[in-house]
Design a protein around this motif. Structure first.
Motif, mmCIF file in Angstrom:
data_model
loop_
_atom_site.group_PDB
_atom_site.id
_atom_site.type_symbol
_atom_site.label_atom_id
_atom_site.label_comp_id
_atom_site.label_asym_id
_atom_site.label_seq_id
_atom_site.Cartn_x
_atom_site.Cartn_y
_atom_site.Cartn_z
ATOM 1 N N ARG A 1 -0.600 0.685 -15.497
ATOM 2 C CA ARG A 1 -1.504 -0.028 -14.585
ATOM 3 C C ARG A 1 -1.112 -1.494 -14.466
ATOM 4 N NH1 ARG A 1 -5.415 3.447 -17.104
ATOM 5 N NH2 ARG A 1 -5.966 1.829 -18.618
ATOM 6 N N PHE B 1 -5.962 2.307 -10.810
ATOM 7 C CA PHE B 1 -6.904 2.730 -11.843
ATOM 8 C C PHE B 1 -6.783 4.217 -12.177
ATOM 9 C CE2 PHE B 1 -9.601 -1.044 -10.450
ATOM 10 C CZ PHE B 1 -9.219 -1.799 -11.552
ATOM 11 N N ARG B 2 -6.121 4.966 -11.291
ATOM 12 C CA ARG B 2 -5.902 6.387 -11.579
ATOM 13 C C ARG B 2 -4.665 6.628 -12.451
ATOM 14 N NH1 ARG B 2 -7.639 7.446 -6.016
ATOM 15 N NH2 ARG B 2 -5.447 7.458 -5.375
ATOM 16 N N LEU C 1 -5.898 -0.645 -5.525
ATOM 17 C CA LEU C 1 -6.623 -0.711 -6.798
ATOM 18 C C LEU C 1 -7.097 0.669 -7.234
ATOM 19 C CD1 LEU C 1 -8.692 -3.987 -6.296
ATOM 20 C CD2 LEU C 1 -6.746 -3.647 -7.836
ATOM 21 N N ARG C 2 -7.535 1.485 -6.278
ATOM 22 C CA ARG C 2 -7.952 2.848 -6.623
ATOM 23 C C ARG C 2 -6.777 3.634 -7.195
ATOM 24 N NH1 ARG C 2 -10.946 5.574 -1.663
ATOM 25 N NH2 ARG C 2 -10.928 7.297 -3.174
ATOM 26 N N ALA C 3 -5.592 3.464 -6.579
ATOM 27 C CA ALA C 3 -4.406 4.164 -7.072
ATOM 28 C C ALA C 3 -3.996 3.654 -8.452
ATOM 29 C CB ALA C 3 -3.254 3.991 -6.080
ATOM 30 N N THR D 1 -7.934 -2.314 -1.568
ATOM 31 C CA THR D 1 -8.931 -1.385 -2.114
ATOM 32 C C THR D 1 -8.272 -0.059 -2.479
ATOM 33 O OG1 THR D 1 -10.696 -2.384 -0.793
ATOM 34 C CG2 THR D 1 -11.092 -0.168 -1.645
ATOM 35 N N GLN D 2 -7.425 0.441 -1.570
ATOM 36 C CA GLN D 2 -6.703 1.685 -1.852
ATOM 37 C C GLN D 2 -5.687 1.500 -2.976
ATOM 38 O OE1 GLN D 2 -7.604 4.569 -0.398
ATOM 39 N NE2 GLN D 2 -9.195 3.341 0.576
ATOM 40 N N CYS E 1 0.775 3.649 -3.151
ATOM 41 C CA CYS E 1 -0.040 4.836 -2.904
ATOM 42 C C CYS E 1 0.780 6.039 -2.443
ATOM 43 C CB CYS E 1 -1.126 4.518 -1.869
ATOM 44 S SG CYS E 1 -2.296 3.253 -2.418
ATOM 45 N N TYR F 1 0.836 -1.214 0.000
ATOM 46 C CA TYR F 1 0.000 0.000 0.000
ATOM 47 C C TYR F 1 0.867 1.258 0.000
ATOM 48 C CZ TYR F 1 -2.539 3.850 2.166
ATOM 49 O OH TYR F 1 -3.041 5.084 2.455
#
Length: 315
Positions: A237, A229-230, A225-227, A222-223, A130, A126
């Motif tokens: 990716r 996809f951005r 995957l959010r990072a 979850t965090q 992130c 993470y």
């Protein structure tokens, strides 16, 4: 059956491990895959420890945690397989009461230890994805050492009540365990006393301790995957997600079997006893074998160091 298993007793000096009841005639054949699994687990995990120690570029938090995972896998497989093979090969079924409780402790220690290590590895991923610029300042050697110590102490404290409670129980029915090792529920189910505390504590460890680890791992990813996809491009990716691939595989290889075993032991699905025992043993021993293979195949740094090692040997 020995006299000690027929007479009343409150503290048996030994337990009798039956191996896999109903498949006694096939014990020698059954031992072959277990022996292969154990050999691969020992070779793979010692290789991981050796490579991380010898390669300075791998002296990073992720690989320190990987070494902890390897140690937990070695303890888990070594706690189970040698005694199991002695039953299959030499019909050596007796195990001292204290040795049985010790085996139970180390099996119970390995599972939360591995679970806590996977959670620490998820936190490392993470931070690396992130907040990459602060990774080296957040996960310093001091922080990694404290996290490792916390995981180790938690692993030592959590399973301690299991053998302590089992040692206080009166065993007045039998000392025969219809399994090839001293599992927590296998031992306490022989007691002629109320075992609800032991059962509830086992569920507490499963749902609250390991369940909490799963929650934090899921939160981390979850965090992550959010990072991911951005990120602006597909290649970026895929490359970033690829750095987590080995860890995701290790998580699935560990938690799915552990959850299945725990619920099979408590819910008692309508399946033959020998099949239940056989599958439970395979499920317990698969993660120690698969983890070094997963990390060896999917982690470029380990793969490259291993290839250089083999190349030097050949030359």
């Amino acid at each position: 059956m020995s006299d000690s298993s027929r007479n009343n007793f409150t503290n048996p000096s030994t337990f009798i491990l039956l191996g896999i009841p109903g498949l006694e005639t096939a014990h020698v054949w059954i031992s072959i895959p277990f022996c292969i699994i154990y050999a691969i687990a020992m070779l793979g995990n010692f290789t991981i420890l050796f490579i991380v120690k010898m390669e300075p570029s791998l002296h990073e938090p992720m690989y320190y945690f990987l070494c902890m995972l390897a140690v937990a896998d070695l303890v888990l497989s070594t706690s189970i397989v040698p005694k199991m093979l002695s039953i299959f090969w030499f019909n050596s079924r007796e195990i001292d009461f204290s040795a049985c409780l010790t085996q139970m402790f180390f099996i119970q220690w390995s599972l939360p230890m591995e679970s806590g290590t996977l959670m620490a590895m998820a936190f490392d991923r993470y931070v690396a994805i992130c907040d990459p610029l602060r990774h080296s300042t957040i996960l310093t050697n001091s922080i990694v050492a404290k996290v490792s110590l916390a995981v180790l102490l938690r692993g030592l404290i959590i399973p301690l009540p299991c053998p302590l409670l089992a040692s206080q129980r009166p065993y007045c029915r039998t000392n025969i365990i219809p399994e090839p090792y001293c599992s927590h529920m296998g031992v306490v189910s022989l007691a002629c006393a109320d075992i609800r505390v032991s059962n509830y504590y086992g569920l507490f460890v499963l749902l609250c301790v390991m369940g909490l680890d799963v929650f934090f791992i899921a939160l981390s990813y979850t965090q992550i995957l959010r990072a991911i996809f951005r990120l602006p491009t597909k290649d970026a990716r895929l490359k970033t997600f690829g750095t987590c691939g080995s860890h995701i595989c290790a998580i699935l290889a560990f938690y799915i079997p552990v959850l299945l075993i725990s619920f099979m032991n408590r819910i008692g699905w309508n399946i033959p006893r020998h099949f239940h025992i056989l599958i439970s043993n395979l499920y317990l021993l698969m993660p120690p074998m698969l983890n070094p293979i997963i990390y060896g195949v999917r982690t470029k740094q380990i793969r490259d160091r291993l290839m250089r090692l083999f190349t030097q040997k050949i030359i």
